[in-house]
Design a protein around this motif. Structure first.
Motif, PDB file in Angstrom:
ATOM      1  N   UNK A 103       0.820  -1.214   0.000  1.00 16.70           N
ATOM      2  CA  UNK A 103       0.000   0.000   0.000  1.00 16.70           C
ATOM      3  C   UNK A 103       0.849   1.257   0.000  1.00 16.70           C
ATOM      4  N   UNK A 104       1.903   1.263   0.804  1.00 15.56           N
ATOM      5  CA  UNK A 104       2.800   2.419   0.825  1.00 15.56           C
ATOM      6  C   UNK A 104       3.478   2.622  -0.527  1.00 15.56           C
ATOM      7  N   UNK A 105       3.901   1.525  -1.135  1.00 18.20           N
ATOM      8  CA  UNK A 105       4.576   1.651  -2.429  1.00 18.20           C
ATOM      9  C   UNK A 105       3.611   2.100  -3.520  1.00 18.20           C
ATOM     10  N   UNK A 106       2.364   1.646  -3.456  1.00 21.05           N
ATOM     11  CA  UNK A 106       1.384   2.080  -4.449  1.00 21.05           C
ATOM     12  C   UNK A 106       1.042   3.559  -4.268  1.00 21.05           C
ATOM     13  N   UNK A 107       0.945   4.004  -3.005  1.00 22.14           N
ATOM     14  CA  UNK A 107       0.693   5.429  -2.774  1.00 22.14           C
ATOM     15  C   UNK A 107       1.883   6.270  -3.216  1.00 22.14           C
ATOM     16  N   UNK A 108       3.083   5.772  -3.012  1.00 23.71           N
ATOM     17  CA  UNK A 108       4.282   6.497  -3.423  1.00 23.71           C
ATOM     18  C   UNK A 108       4.507   6.490  -4.921  1.00 23.71           C
ATOM     19  N   UNK A 109       3.919   5.519  -5.614  1.00 21.57           N
ATOM     20  CA  UNK A 109       4.107   5.423  -7.068  1.00 21.57           C
ATOM     21  C   UNK A 109       3.502   6.615  -7.800  1.00 21.57           C
ATOM     22  N   UNK A 110       2.509   7.248  -7.190  1.00 19.36           N
ATOM     23  CA  UNK A 110       1.916   8.428  -7.824  1.00 19.36           C
ATOM     24  C   UNK A 110       2.926   9.550  -7.975  1.00 19.36           C
ATOM     25  N   UNK A 111       3.820   9.678  -6.992  1.00 20.91           N
ATOM     26  CA  UNK A 111       4.759  10.788  -6.979  1.00 20.91           C
ATOM     27  C   UNK A 111       6.082  10.460  -7.639  1.00 20.91           C
ATOM     28  N   UNK A 112       6.318   9.215  -7.960  1.00 19.59           N
ATOM     29  CA  UNK A 112       7.601   8.806  -8.525  1.00 19.59           C
ATOM     30  C   UNK A 112       7.914   9.503  -9.851  1.00 19.59           C
ATOM     31  N   UNK A 113       6.990   9.600 -10.807  1.00 16.54           N
ATOM     32  CA  UNK A 113       7.331  10.304 -12.054  1.00 16.54           C
ATOM     33  C   UNK A 113       7.686  11.777 -11.834  1.00 16.54           C
ATOM     34  N   UNK A 114       6.996  12.422 -10.887  1.00 18.20           N
ATOM     35  CA  UNK A 114       7.310  13.820 -10.594  1.00 18.20           C
ATOM     36  C   UNK A 114       8.707  13.949  -9.993  1.00 18.20           C
ATOM     37  N   UNK A 115       9.034  13.046  -9.070  1.00 19.90           N
ATOM     38  CA  UNK A 115      10.343  13.068  -8.437  1.00 19.90           C
ATOM     39  C   UNK A 115      11.434  12.831  -9.473  1.00 19.90           C
ATOM     40  N   UNK A 116      11.235  11.836 -10.339  1.00 22.56           N
ATOM     41  CA  UNK A 116      12.221  11.565 -11.380  1.00 22.56           C
ATOM     42  C   UNK A 116      12.338  12.752 -12.342  1.00 22.56           C
ATOM     43  N   UNK A 117      11.210  13.388 -12.664  1.00 22.65           N
ATOM     44  CA  UNK A 117      11.240  14.560 -13.538  1.00 22.65           C
ATOM     45  C   UNK A 117      12.008  15.715 -12.934  1.00 22.65           C
ATOM     46  N   UNK A 118      11.790  15.976 -11.655  1.00 26.91           N
ATOM     47  CA  UNK A 118      12.510  17.065 -10.982  1.00 26.91           C
ATOM     48  C   UNK A 118      14.006  16.762 -10.946  1.00 26.91           C
ATOM     49  N   UNK A 119      14.356  15.516 -10.629  1.00 28.24           N
ATOM     50  CA  UNK A 119      15.777  15.155 -10.616  1.00 28.24           C
ATOM     51  C   UNK A 119      16.393  15.334 -12.011  1.00 28.24           C
TER      52      UNK A 119
END
Length: 178
Positions: A103-119
């Motif tokens: 559940x934590x990983x699925x909730x965090x998956x929403x923000x992963x593309x944004x984090x990768x984009x910012x990096x």
């Protein structure tokens, strides 16, 4: 070596003994002109913050799973080794742990593309600034480091998801059919 790894898994004190010198070393590396006492104070404060976050996470996970921090560490060790628990109460705790972590990983998956984009934007921005100023080697090294770090994050996430899904299916196979 195995006992040291187990000690680090089970004990926040052991983690503090590892984190503090690393953070003092980083403070000395990034602020070489400061007094060594400053390095120690900064390392101590950052260690306290890090250990507080770890303790809060363990407590939260322990409440969700229904066991203490030592039980969580043991369940996570079994999860890493893909050892399916045999006892019913341990299986139930493992089932809750896997559900919580997925559940934590699925909730965090929403923000992963944004984090990768910012990096990526930071790396490309530094690279453009470096090329414009004529010094392109350090920004290029930084961009390669960012790429390697993001790749490592994605690889670790995929490994963790594979482990959680394996354990979830292994626990389902052992259930009696109603």
């Amino acid at each position: 070596m195995r006992s040291v790894k187990r000690w680090l898994d089970h004990s926040l004190t052991a983690q503090a003994f590892l984190i503090f010198p690393v953070l003092v070393g980083l403070a000395a590396l990034f602020r070489p002109n400061e007094h060594p006492v400053y390095w120690g104070v900064q390392g101590g404060l950052l260690s306290a913050v890090t250990l507080t976050v770890l303790a809060v996470q363990r407590r939260k996970t322990g409440r969700a799973v229904g066991t203490d921090a030592r039980g969580i560490a043991e369940l996570q060790r079994k999860l890493r080794r893909r050892e399916v628990p045999r006892e019913p109460e341990e299986r139930a705790a493992m089932r809750r742990l896997v559900a919580e972590q997925l559940g934590q990983m699925e909730r965090g998956a929403r923000w992963l593309p944004y984090w990768l984009g910012v990096m990526g934007l930071i790396a490309v921005g530094l690279l453009v600034l470096g090329v414009a100023s004529g010094s392109w080697a350090p920004p290029l090294a930084f961009a390669v480091g960012v790429f390697a770090f993001c790749s490592w994050i994605l690889w670790m996430r995929r490994r963790a998801l594979d482990r959680f899904r394996f354990m979830r299916s292994a626990l389902r196979q052992g259930e009696p059919v109603s």
